[in-house]
Design a protein around this motif. Sequence first.
Motif, PDB file in Angstrom:
ATOM      1  N   ASP A  70       0.860  -1.184   0.000  1.00  0.00           N
ATOM      2  CA  ASP A  70       0.000   0.000   0.000  1.00  0.00           C
ATOM      3  C   ASP A  70       0.897   1.235   0.000  1.00  0.00           C
ATOM      4  OD1 ASP A  70      -1.861   1.973   0.251  1.00  0.00           O
ATOM      5  OD2 ASP A  70      -2.557   1.388   2.248  1.00  0.00           O
ATOM      6  N   LEU A  71       1.056   1.824  -1.186  1.00  0.00           N
ATOM      7  CA  LEU A  71       1.918   3.002  -1.324  1.00  0.00           C
ATOM      8  C   LEU A  71       1.094   4.274  -1.505  1.00  0.00           C
ATOM      9  CD1 LEU A  71       4.651   1.530  -3.726  1.00  0.00           C
ATOM     10  CD2 LEU A  71       4.490   1.391  -1.229  1.00  0.00           C
ATOM     11  N   SER A  72      -0.170   4.223  -1.109  1.00  0.00           N
ATOM     12  CA  SER A  72      -1.074   5.353  -1.330  1.00  0.00           C
ATOM     13  C   SER A  72      -0.644   6.615  -0.581  1.00  0.00           C
ATOM     14  CB  SER A  72      -2.501   4.972  -0.919  1.00  0.00           C
ATOM     15  OG  SER A  72      -2.551   4.590   0.456  1.00  0.00           O
ATOM     16  N   ARG A 133      15.496  -9.900   1.786  1.00  0.00           N
ATOM     17  CA  ARG A 133      14.277 -10.510   2.328  1.00  0.00           C
ATOM     18  C   ARG A 133      13.652  -9.526   3.311  1.00  0.00           C
ATOM     19  NH1 ARG A 133      16.475 -16.677   3.604  1.00  0.00           N
ATOM     20  NH2 ARG A 133      17.119 -17.167   1.469  1.00  0.00           N
ATOM     21  N   LEU A 134      12.772  -8.694   2.795  1.00  0.00           N
ATOM     22  CA  LEU A 134      12.221  -7.597   3.582  1.00  0.00           C
ATOM     23  C   LEU A 134      10.721  -7.774   3.811  1.00  0.00           C
ATOM     24  CD1 LEU A 134      13.967  -4.608   1.736  1.00  0.00           C
ATOM     25  CD2 LEU A 134      14.839  -5.960   3.660  1.00  0.00           C
ATOM     26  N   VAL A 140       8.005  -0.296   2.672  1.00  0.00           N
ATOM     27  CA  VAL A 140       7.346   1.012   2.672  1.00  0.00           C
ATOM     28  C   VAL A 140       8.195   2.039   3.420  1.00  0.00           C
ATOM     29  CG1 VAL A 140       5.302   2.289   3.423  1.00  0.00           C
ATOM     30  CG2 VAL A 140       5.048  -0.003   2.458  1.00  0.00           C
ATOM     31  N   LYS A 141       8.794   1.628   4.532  1.00  0.00           N
ATOM     32  CA  LYS A 141       9.655   2.520   5.313  1.00  0.00           C
ATOM     33  C   LYS A 141      10.849   2.986   4.482  1.00  0.00           C
ATOM     34  CE  LYS A 141      12.359   2.666   9.619  1.00  0.00           C
ATOM     35  NZ  LYS A 141      12.783   1.883  10.819  1.00  0.00           N
ATOM     36  N   GLY A 147      13.161   6.648  -1.203  1.00  0.00           N
ATOM     37  CA  GLY A 147      12.563   6.593  -2.531  1.00  0.00           C
ATOM     38  C   GLY A 147      12.919   5.342  -3.305  1.00  0.00           C
ATOM     39  N   LEU A 148      13.547   4.379  -2.646  1.00  0.00           N
ATOM     40  CA  LEU A 148      14.002   3.167  -3.327  1.00  0.00           C
ATOM     41  C   LEU A 148      14.024   1.991  -2.362  1.00  0.00           C
ATOM     42  CD1 LEU A 148      15.499   1.506  -5.559  1.00  0.00           C
ATOM     43  CD2 LEU A 148      17.627   2.517  -4.710  1.00  0.00           C
ATOM     44  N   SER A 149      13.558   0.845  -2.836  1.00  0.00           N
ATOM     45  CA  SER A 149      13.705  -0.397  -2.091  1.00  0.00           C
ATOM     46  C   SER A 149      13.855  -1.528  -3.096  1.00  0.00           C
ATOM     47  CB  SER A 149      12.492  -0.657  -1.189  1.00  0.00           C
ATOM     48  OG  SER A 149      12.695  -1.825  -0.403  1.00  0.00           O
TER      49      SER A 149
END
Length: 215
Positions: A70-72, A133-134, A140-141, A147-149
Amino acid sequence: MRMLDLLLKKRSGLELTKAELEFISLGAADGSIPDYQLSAWLMAAFLNGLTPNETAWLTSAMALSGRKLDLSKIKGAKVDKHSTGGVGDGISVALAPLAAACGVVVPMMSGRGLGHTGGTLDKLEAIKGFKVRLEPAYVVKQLKAAGLSMFGQTAQLAPSDKKLYALRDASCTVEALPLIVASILSKKYAEDITGLVMDVKYGSGAFLKDFGKSR
């Protein structure tokens, strides 16, 4: 519904239904279908192909096998880039941070090596201490902070693809185009992105050997 019947059906070149493909996807995700039957089905799909309907139904079933990020609450365009794979494919490792530095939010769920290629996750794990492995909350954090994961499939995110991806590598069914499509797009759905850049490779070092197949 029995997996044995679905194996026979696909071995005979018949089209599976939406419900049958959902059964296979969920069985891969929760472990209720053993690896040897999933591998046999992958080979039947590789040899006999999947219809456009089967490809769409399988993609949808795999996408819905787990959670969706959920990136809303994160502003801006959420865009990922994914490659169909090939020798020397290291674009993601460089492109993702460059895009993030330009203000694009990049949730990048990548894969491990398939066949003769090295996966993005394998390259990242070569960096000491780099974790792929997140948990969804940590993804989201990271996106909010940087701005990147860059991360891989988990028991929560695209679990069906996590299982089938590994079995495609072990069963020599990597090059099947419908399976490539379902694998990539199911991961992208789980990312909750608004845009996708596809890097479709072809040639002697890629899974797709000529321009016609890549189109």
